[in-house]
Scaffold this motif. Structure first.
Motif, PDB file in Angstrom:
ATOM      1  N   ALA A 165      -1.290 -13.248 -13.001  1.00 10.55           N
ATOM      2  CA  ALA A 165      -2.192 -12.530 -14.595  1.00 10.55           C
ATOM      3  C   ALA A 165      -3.020 -13.565 -14.883  1.00 10.55           C
ATOM      4  O   ALA A 165      -3.719 -13.430 -15.814  1.00 10.55           O
ATOM      5  CB  ALA A 165      -0.218 -14.229 -15.211  1.00 10.55           C
ATOM      6  N   VAL A 166      -3.174 -15.237 -14.164  1.00 12.33           N
ATOM      7  CA  VAL A 166      -4.665 -15.650 -14.163  1.00 12.33           C
ATOM      8  C   VAL A 166      -5.699 -14.779 -14.425  1.00 12.33           C
ATOM      9  O   VAL A 166      -6.354 -15.103 -14.665  1.00 12.33           O
ATOM     10  CB  VAL A 166      -4.295 -17.450 -13.600  1.00 12.33           C
ATOM     11  N   PHE A 167      -5.429 -13.666 -13.782  1.00 11.02           N
ATOM     12  CA  PHE A 167      -6.667 -13.441 -13.058  1.00 11.02           C
ATOM     13  C   PHE A 167      -7.357 -12.534 -13.852  1.00 11.02           C
ATOM     14  O   PHE A 167      -8.286 -12.392 -14.047  1.00 11.02           O
ATOM     15  CB  PHE A 167      -6.685 -12.179 -11.450  1.00 11.02           C
ATOM     16  N   SER A 168      -6.620 -11.824 -14.585  1.00 12.98           N
ATOM     17  CA  SER A 168      -6.601 -10.700 -15.473  1.00 12.98           C
ATOM     18  C   SER A 168      -7.334 -11.074 -16.971  1.00 12.98           C
ATOM     19  O   SER A 168      -7.817 -10.400 -17.887  1.00 12.98           O
ATOM     20  CB  SER A 168      -5.240 -10.024 -16.115  1.00 12.98           C
ATOM     21  N   ILE A 224      -7.947  -2.663 -17.784  1.00 11.57           N
ATOM     22  CA  ILE A 224      -6.686  -1.917 -17.979  1.00 11.57           C
ATOM     23  C   ILE A 224      -6.529  -1.353 -17.093  1.00 11.57           C
ATOM     24  O   ILE A 224      -4.781  -0.871 -15.852  1.00 11.57           O
ATOM     25  CB  ILE A 224      -6.169  -1.705 -19.019  1.00 11.57           C
ATOM     26  N   SER A 225      -7.291  -0.470 -15.958  1.00 13.42           N
ATOM     27  CA  SER A 225      -6.724   1.275 -15.426  1.00 13.42           C
ATOM     28  C   SER A 225      -6.177  -0.285 -14.035  1.00 13.42           C
ATOM     29  O   SER A 225      -5.212   0.723 -13.365  1.00 13.42           O
ATOM     30  CB  SER A 225      -7.830   1.519 -14.905  1.00 13.42           C
ATOM     31  N   TYR A 226      -7.089  -1.157 -13.674  1.00 16.79           N
ATOM     32  CA  TYR A 226      -6.759  -1.076 -11.983  1.00 16.79           C
ATOM     33  C   TYR A 226      -5.916  -2.412 -12.210  1.00 16.79           C
ATOM     34  O   TYR A 226      -5.156  -2.699 -10.887  1.00 16.79           O
ATOM     35  CB  TYR A 226      -7.816  -2.119 -11.559  1.00 16.79           C
ATOM     36  N   HIS A 236     -10.421 -12.458 -16.738  1.00 11.98           N
ATOM     37  CA  HIS A 236     -11.647 -12.735 -16.796  1.00 11.98           C
ATOM     38  C   HIS A 236     -11.934 -11.601 -17.295  1.00 11.98           C
ATOM     39  O   HIS A 236     -13.114 -11.801 -18.384  1.00 11.98           O
ATOM     40  CB  HIS A 236     -11.728 -11.758 -15.242  1.00 11.98           C
ATOM     41  N   THR A 237     -11.518 -10.659 -18.050  1.00 14.43           N
ATOM     42  CA  THR A 237     -11.305  -9.578 -18.837  1.00 14.43           C
ATOM     43  C   THR A 237     -11.601  -9.991 -19.957  1.00 14.43           C
ATOM     44  O   THR A 237     -13.075  -9.549 -20.798  1.00 14.43           O
ATOM     45  CB  THR A 237      -9.962  -8.453 -18.232  1.00 14.43           C
ATOM     46  N   VAL A 238     -11.412 -10.877 -20.377  1.00 15.36           N
ATOM     47  CA  VAL A 238     -11.275 -11.537 -21.656  1.00 15.36           C
ATOM     48  C   VAL A 238     -13.253 -12.376 -21.285  1.00 15.36           C
ATOM     49  O   VAL A 238     -14.047 -12.213 -22.281  1.00 15.36           O
ATOM     50  CB  VAL A 238     -10.809 -12.863 -22.169  1.00 15.36           C
ATOM     51  N   GLY A 239     -12.973 -12.876 -20.238  1.00 18.84           N
ATOM     52  CA  GLY A 239     -14.672 -13.346 -20.125  1.00 18.84           C
ATOM     53  C   GLY A 239     -16.099 -12.265 -20.784  1.00 18.84           C
ATOM     54  O   GLY A 239     -16.824 -12.172 -20.976  1.00 18.84           O
ATOM     55  N   VAL A 265      -6.018 -19.229  -9.674  1.00 16.34           N
ATOM     56  CA  VAL A 265      -5.495 -19.146  -9.092  1.00 16.34           C
ATOM     57  C   VAL A 265      -5.153 -19.405  -7.583  1.00 16.34           C
ATOM     58  O   VAL A 265      -4.043 -19.553  -6.853  1.00 16.34           O
ATOM     59  CB  VAL A 265      -6.113 -17.500  -7.896  1.00 16.34           C
ATOM     60  N   PHE A 266      -5.486 -20.685  -6.824  1.00 12.88           N
ATOM     61  CA  PHE A 266      -6.201 -21.468  -6.020  1.00 12.88           C
ATOM     62  C   PHE A 266      -5.211 -22.476  -6.300  1.00 12.88           C
ATOM     63  O   PHE A 266      -4.214 -22.917  -5.282  1.00 12.88           O
ATOM     64  CB  PHE A 266      -7.014 -22.362  -5.589  1.00 12.88           C
TER      65      PHE A 266
END
Lengths: 370, 156, 381
Positions: free
Chosen positions: C129-132, C162-164, C134-137, C99-100
């Motif tokens: 896009a990059v931040f999401s 997904i919700s947030y 995380h969910t995969v991890g 992200v940075f």
């Protein structure tokens, strides 16, 4: 047309405990889950069984109070007093008035300490870390008072057959009054932090409801029973110690949900403060225990006595046979019934609510397993 | 040593008399609660009547006593209206060790009866799930029996 | 890094690599400091001393903790999916740093340009896009651990993400209308001229929605249901220990810093000072760098501290309540926000702000009505 394939899902069995951060000791809940919804729950207990009832048959009336404190470490005053009262009742020993009032005073302080511990850990169960430390800070104040009187902070060995073991030091009354003044403000603080917290309310409202009939069938007692609107408080119903001479109210809930149990305990702390104040005002002078021979022998007889502990009806059924040890001691603890009640009320709830409901019953496992 | 009935105890005894329940002579324990002896075969019938006609829905406590020749079951019932305890006792000879269950009358009895089985080896006919509760499933002895030693040789 | 680029005169990929290295190395002490600060802050909040044993005033506590974690046995449970178990922490930690790439930490003043690695035209889009990822991890960790608590935590994590993410992205759309660009630098420049131009005033609803969603995004109280210590025993990372747990832990704090940085860029004017900057500072390149970076970090730390404060106060919501909150409340609110912004964008920023403050008032009333509902409950004497 494509061939139809049968898709089958299976429930998941989740072992919650015995090593789990919020089972308040070592309880194992065998949960059968459908997604996050609970289909069945089987509590497995006994991990803390220490054979207290067997020990009671092999320890004298002088030795055993030190053991019975371990029965329920958060309300050690209650069990100690209960054991002494049973023996006194069978032997017909008249306890001096000062001892009676001092026991009452200590029980109520212990009730506040226990409710505070519950408050902190319950909020921790719900995921709020902060309040635990506030509750512990105030519980420390009470433990300091106990330490001042009997030198112990958790397991007091305070009551003995025939009275109490330690007299109040001269500074005690002043310190209790200071505590009363501080604590009334602190309760208001708690209520502003917790009671008006929308997230907290969201978690506890309409959660874990049950009917009064169901609660009675399972012999639920204490705040979990009173939250359903049944006014059963042994302090009023079968007054023991000095409870018939002090003025206090027994609050009840309206819906029988988790919020009610929280509100009740907060209200009970306020009532306990009133009782403590009255005890201080009316504490008579005199002996703190009757003179008994070194070897206390209790004549043959039996008695079932129960006290209203912070968790509910804690009872002891003592059968004495004229020796210095009792023939049989059965300890009846509220948490045993509450854990038994748990599968009934957990059915169909979500896994996040398990701790919200279980925590609201204020179960202490050493008491269940004895 | 009070062996007289307390005020609530008298009320309860009166109610029992009025309903003409098949109970024997009343005694009082040290706390002033009435004690009734009942034969094991009548236990369930009496229990149902106490619950339905006297309103004793609340089973405070249930336990077993071991006497030299007999097992004695003790039921502590709490009356919410009269605010007193009523004690029911049933005895059987030692070699028999089977009581009828009261779990269907008072659901609270379920775990208490399991505990009695666990500790004394007394069994309950008709109990839905009579197994060890406080001790582990593979435990062999019944520790609260009087002949059970305090220190179990090579024990757990 | 326009200035640096012209000074060093290196090819762009190499500059990017240097920037990445700087970010990675720079974020480690930042994360360590955040951990320490959180412990001190929560300590003060709960009337405890906090860490005070290791080093002067406990300042070395995090380093000691890190060393402990690094020297612990790295344990893989039996029957775990070894490959996924190994990859999960990596996939969890990389987006936090990635992200940075588009975060401008400051500015060199004048025409020297901002301090950032890449001024992408899709800056904000890239961040989200990059931040999401995380969910995969989280899901990988939950699945690979072969632990039921972890699995539940992983599934919860996905449901929550997904919700947030939806309201989170929508909360940016109003800003995009106002600034007319997705580039982080352009968004900050659009807020120039003083405090009254910062977007949190023009888009208060979006700001609050973003704050809520960002807490959910980094799985902190009251949105920490994937971890939920008291229910799921730490959830998706239950089975991790040693180095791999340290990676989860590090990523959590870097993400916390990243979400606060995003909020600072989008809503709080990034490196800009809340008042017109004095000429003495704007004139000097190095001076302006420290000045702007100082403001940026100050804002970020304020937001991070806010998140810590929330953690010290609020209980955790239930999973289904969180979903309700996202879908039935946040999503409609940001949609209305977007609609109003679009309509009023024609009439100037202040009209927009007026409308949105009104919306905020309604929100407050909604909260009040809930509180009133609770007030009725009392015990009966």
């Amino acid at each position: 047309m494509p061939e139809l394939v049968e898709v089958r899902t299976e429930g998941m069995v989740l072992n919650m405990g015995p090593q789990h951060p919020s089972t308040h000791g070592v309880l194992r809940l065998l949960l059968r889950l459908d997604g996050e919804v609970i289909k069945s729950c089987t509590p497995v207990i006994g991990y803390l069984h220490r054979g207290m009832e067997k020990l009671a048959e092999h320890r004298t009336y002088v030795q055993y109070p030190a053991i019975i404190d371990r029965f329920e470490y958060l309300t050690a005053m209650f069990t100690g007093v209960l054991y002494a009262m049973c023996a006194e009742r069978i032997a017909g020993i008249e306890v001096p008035p000062r001892a009676i009032w001092m026991r009452t005073l200590m029980l109520e302080l212990n009730r506040i300490a226990s409710h505070l511990f519950w408050l902190g850990t319950y909020l921790l169960d719900l995921g709020a870390n902060g309040l635990l430390f506030y509750a512990m800070r105030d519980r420390e104040l009470i433990l300091n008072l106990f330490e001042e009187v009997c030198g112990a902070r958790l397991l007091y060995s305070y009551a003995c057959v025939g009275g109490v073991r330690f007299d109040n030091p001269p500074s005690f009354e002043r310190h209790v009054r200071e505590f009363l003044k501080i604590f009334l403000d602190r309760i208001r603080d708690y209520e502003s932090i917790v009671t008006e917290n929308p997230v907290f309310l969201e978690r506890v409202q309409e959660v874990g409801c049950y009917s009064p009939e169901l609660a009675l069938q399972y012999a639920v007692s204490g705040p979990p029973l009173r939250s359903t609107g049944i006014r059963k408080d042994l302090r009023k119903d079968q007054p023991y110690l000095a409870y018939d001479q002090v003025d206090f109210a027994v609050p009840i809930g309206t819906k029988g949900d988790t919020l009610d149990r929280y509100l009740l305990r907060m209200a009970e702390m306020r009532e306990s403060l009133k009782i403590v104040e009255q005890c201080l005002d009316r504490l008579p002078d005199g002996n703190i225990r009757v003179k008994l021979p070194n070897v206390v022998k209790i004549p043959a007889g039996e008695a079932y006595l129960a006290l209203e502990s912070p968790r509910g009806e804690v009872g002891a059924y003592m059968v004495a046979n004229g020796t210095d040890k009792c023939y049989r001691l059965k300890l009846r603890c509220p948490s045993f019934n509450h854990v038994q009640f748990l599968p009934v009320i957990l059915l169909g709830e979500r896994i996040s609510d398990v701790m919200a409901i279980f925590g609201s019953l204020d179960v202490i496992l050493p008491e269940v397993d004895r | 040593m009070s062996t007289e009935l307390s005020l609530t105890g008298t009320l309860l005894a009166k109610a029992v008399k009025e309903h003409e329940l098949p109970l024997g002579e009343v005694r009082a324990d040290a706390a002033g609660s009435p004690i009734y002896e009942v034969s094991p075969d009548q236990l369930r019938a009496v229990g149902c009547q106490l619950r339905d006609r006297l309103g004793l829905h609340y089973l405070s406590c249930l336990t077993t006593l071991e006497w030299p020749e007999r097992w004695e079951m003790v039921y502590h019932l709490y009356d919410l209206a009269r605010k007193g305890n009523l004690i029911l006792k049933a005895s059987i000879p030692k070699e028999q060790a089977v009581f009828p269950t009261v779990t269907d009358i008072w659901p609270a009895a379920n775990w208490y009866e399991r505990e009695c089985y666990d500790m004394f080896g007394v069994t309950f006919e008709g109990h839905p799930q009579l197994c060890r509760i406080l001790l582990s499933d593979d435990w062999q002895s019944f520790p609260l029996r009087k002949d059970h030693p305090m220190d179990l040789e090579g024990g757990y | 890094m326009n200035l640096l680029q012209s000074l060093l005169n290196l090819p762009e990929p190499l500059m990017g690599a240097i920037g990445a290295l700087l970010i990675t190395l720079g974020m480690l002490p930042v994360a360590a400091m955040l951990v320490l600060w959180e412990r001190i802050f929560l300590g003060k909040l709960t009337q405890r001393p906090g860490p005070n044993r290791v080093g002067p005033r406990g300042l070395l506590q995090t380093i000691a903790d890190a060393l402990k974690l690094l020297t612990k046995e790295d344990f893989t449970p039996k029957d775990a999916d070894r490959i996924l178990f190994f990859l999960a922490p990596l996939i969890f930690i990389v987006p936090s740093f990635l992200v940075f790439a588009v975060v401008p930490f400051g500015h060199f003043g004048g025409t020297h340009g901002p301090v950032l690695i890449a001024d992408l035209r899709t800056g904000i889009f890239f961040m989200v896009a990059v931040f999401s990822l995380h969910t995969v991890g989280i899901l990988m960790a939950g699945w690979a651990s072969n632990n039921k608590y972890s699995l539940l935590g992983g599934i919860r994590g996905v449901a929550q993400a997904i919700s947030y993410e939806l309201p989170l992205i929508f909360s940016f759309l109003g800003i995009l209308i106002l600034s007319g660009s997705m580039s982080t630098v352009d968004i900050i420049k659009a807020q120039g001229g003083g405090l009254h131009n910062w977007f949190f005033l023009a888009q208060p609803v979006a700001f609050l929605v973003y704050l809520a969603c960002s807490v959910a995004e980094v799985n902190r109280v009251p949105f920490d249901i994937p971890e939920a210590e008291s229910e799921l025993v730490s959830g998706f990372n239950t089975e991790y220990s040693g180095m791999r747990f340290a990676m989860f832990f590090l990523a959590e704090y870097v993400s916390l810093f990243a979400t606060a940085a995003i909020a600072t860029i989008v809503f709080l004017g990034g490196w800009l000072a809340p008042f017109p900057e004095p000429a003495v500072i704007t004139g000097s390149t190095l001076g302006y760098f420290f000045w702007s970076a100082g403001w940026f970090l100050l804002k970020v730390f304020t937001l991070v501290t806010l998140a810590m404060w929330v953690r010290g106060t609020l209980p955790r919501l239930r999973a289904d309540q969180l979903m309700d909150f996202a879908w039935k409340f946040l999503v409609p609110v940001v949609l209305v926000n977007l609609f109003v912004t679009g309509l009023l964008a024609l009439w100037g920023r202040w009209a927009v702000a007026g409308g949105l403050w009104l919306a905020l008032l309604l929100w407050a009333l909604y909260g009040q009505s809930r509180a009133a509902k609770a007030e009725r409950r009392q015990v009966v004497y």
